[in-house]
Write a protein that holds these residues in place. Structure first.
Motif, PDB file in Angstrom:
ATOM      1  N   VAL A   1      19.973  18.234  55.676  1.00 46.88           N
ATOM      2  CA  VAL A   1      19.891  18.129  57.134  1.00 46.88           C
ATOM      3  C   VAL A   1      18.737  18.998  57.641  1.00 46.88           C
ATOM      4  O   VAL A   1      17.891  18.540  58.413  1.00 46.88           O
ATOM      5  N   SER A   2      18.680  20.255  57.181  1.00 46.26           N
ATOM      6  CA  SER A   2      17.586  21.136  57.597  1.00 46.26           C
ATOM      7  C   SER A   2      16.247  20.646  57.068  1.00 46.26           C
ATOM      8  O   SER A   2      15.238  20.658  57.782  1.00 46.26           O
ATOM      9  N   ALA A   3      16.223  20.205  55.820  1.00 42.04           N
ATOM     10  CA  ALA A   3      14.983  19.692  55.231  1.00 42.04           C
ATOM     11  C   ALA A   3      14.477  18.495  56.034  1.00 42.04           C
ATOM     12  O   ALA A   3      13.293  18.422  56.393  1.00 42.04           O
ATOM     13  N   HIS A   4      15.370  17.577  56.353  1.00 39.21           N
ATOM     14  CA  HIS A   4      14.993  16.381  57.116  1.00 39.21           C
ATOM     15  C   HIS A   4      14.429  16.777  58.477  1.00 39.21           C
ATOM     16  O   HIS A   4      13.422  16.209  58.926  1.00 39.21           O
ATOM     17  N   MET A   5      15.072  17.730  59.138  1.00 36.70           N
ATOM     18  CA  MET A   5      14.592  18.158  60.447  1.00 36.70           C
ATOM     19  C   MET A   5      13.148  18.664  60.362  1.00 36.70           C
ATOM     20  O   MET A   5      12.287  18.259  61.137  1.00 36.70           O
ATOM     21  N   TRP A   6      12.870  19.560  59.394  1.00 40.79           N
ATOM     22  CA  TRP A   6      11.526  20.129  59.263  1.00 40.79           C
ATOM     23  C   TRP A   6      10.516  19.068  58.841  1.00 40.79           C
ATOM     24  O   TRP A   6       9.387  19.035  59.355  1.00 40.79           O
ATOM     25  N   PHE A   7      10.882  18.188  57.912  1.00 42.56           N
ATOM     26  CA  PHE A   7       9.971  17.114  57.522  1.00 42.56           C
ATOM     27  C   PHE A   7       9.702  16.190  58.705  1.00 42.56           C
ATOM     28  O   PHE A   7       8.580  15.725  58.899  1.00 42.56           O
TER      29      PHE A   7
ATOM     30  N   LYS B   1      11.341  10.415  53.907  1.00 40.18           N
ATOM     31  CA  LYS B   1      11.975   9.199  53.384  1.00 40.18           C
ATOM     32  C   LYS B   1      12.851   9.518  52.172  1.00 40.18           C
ATOM     33  O   LYS B   1      13.963   9.008  52.051  1.00 40.18           O
ATOM     34  N   ASP B   2      12.354  10.372  51.271  1.00 42.93           N
ATOM     35  CA  ASP B   2      13.130  10.718  50.076  1.00 42.93           C
ATOM     36  C   ASP B   2      14.395  11.490  50.457  1.00 42.93           C
ATOM     37  O   ASP B   2      15.453  11.273  49.876  1.00 42.93           O
ATOM     38  N   THR B   3      14.272  12.360  51.437  1.00 39.62           N
ATOM     39  CA  THR B   3      15.423  13.140  51.897  1.00 39.62           C
ATOM     40  C   THR B   3      16.475  12.225  52.516  1.00 39.62           C
ATOM     41  O   THR B   3      17.671  12.351  52.232  1.00 39.62           O
ATOM     42  N   ALA B   4      16.024  11.292  53.343  1.00 38.60           N
ATOM     43  CA  ALA B   4      16.960  10.371  53.999  1.00 38.60           C
ATOM     44  C   ALA B   4      17.744   9.557  52.981  1.00 38.60           C
ATOM     45  O   ALA B   4      18.918   9.234  53.212  1.00 38.60           O
TER      46      ALA B   4
ATOM     47  N   GLN C   1      24.574  12.527  58.656  1.00 39.01           N
ATOM     48  CA  GLN C   1      23.658  13.642  58.407  1.00 39.01           C
ATOM     49  C   GLN C   1      22.271  13.339  58.974  1.00 39.01           C
ATOM     50  O   GLN C   1      21.638  14.230  59.555  1.00 39.01           O
ATOM     51  N   ILE C   2      21.816  12.117  58.814  1.00 44.64           N
ATOM     52  CA  ILE C   2      20.505  11.734  59.364  1.00 44.64           C
ATOM     53  C   ILE C   2      20.521  11.864  60.880  1.00 44.64           C
ATOM     54  O   ILE C   2      19.581  12.409  61.474  1.00 44.64           O
ATOM     55  N   ALA C   3      21.587  11.397  61.500  1.00 44.00           N
ATOM     56  CA  ALA C   3      21.704  11.496  62.957  1.00 44.00           C
ATOM     57  C   ALA C   3      21.684  12.959  63.404  1.00 44.00           C
ATOM     58  O   ALA C   3      21.035  13.302  64.401  1.00 44.00           O
ATOM     59  N   GLU C   4      22.389  13.818  62.682  1.00 40.03           N
ATOM     60  CA  GLU C   4      22.403  15.246  63.012  1.00 40.03           C
ATOM     61  C   GLU C   4      21.002  15.851  62.881  1.00 40.03           C
ATOM     62  O   GLU C   4      20.547  16.593  63.757  1.00 40.03           O
ATOM     63  N   ALA C   5      20.298  15.529  61.787  1.00 44.31           N
ATOM     64  CA  ALA C   5      18.948  16.050  61.572  1.00 44.31           C
ATOM     65  C   ALA C   5      17.993  15.551  62.650  1.00 44.31           C
ATOM     66  O   ALA C   5      17.147  16.321  63.143  1.00 44.31           O
TER      67      ALA C   5
END
Length: 121
Positions: A74-80, A96-99, A106-110
């Motif tokens: 979640v944190s990684a996706h937010m920063w990316f 894309k890889d994180t998603a 989790q994607i919605a939260e990020a």
């Protein structure tokens, strides 16, 4: 897509070589700490730059959450997401890889965290 540590370190080195000279000190020191496995120091140096909106630092902080902080996707996706929105192709690739590793919730939260994020001064 699987990323090897060698690939990630090469990409970070490339990003750092393109970084603006104003942030070269903390960025280089953060990279050095990261490569020697001192993730606490790397985060301490990179996170303030990321919080200020520095694209490369945002990407590196995302990498640390992705690889070194228990797979905090979640944190990684937010920063990316933040870095990709500013045109960082490397962050977009990792986004894309994180998603792919996350649930829709989790994607919605990020994405919500990224939308609400404001740079510090």
């Amino acid at each position: 897509m699987k990323f090897t540590l060698k690939y990630v370190l090469a990409a970070i080195l490339l990003m750092l070589s393109l970084a603006a000279p104003v942030a070269a000190g903390p960025l280089e020191d953060g990279y050095t700490a990261y490569t020697r496995g001192d993730f606490a120091t790397a985060m301490r140096l990179m996170r303030p730059l990321a919080d200020q909106g520095h694209i490369t630092a945002q990407t590196v902080v995302g990498l640390m959450y992705f690889f070194n902080y228990g797979g905090d996707y979640v944190s990684a996706h937010m920063w990316f997401n933040l870095a990709a929105a500013q045109g960082n192709a490397f962050a977009e690739m990792f986004l894309k890889d994180t998603a792919d590793k996350m649930t829709p919730e989790q994607i919605a939260e990020a994405q919500k965290l990224a939308r609400e994020w404001k740079p510090t001064k």
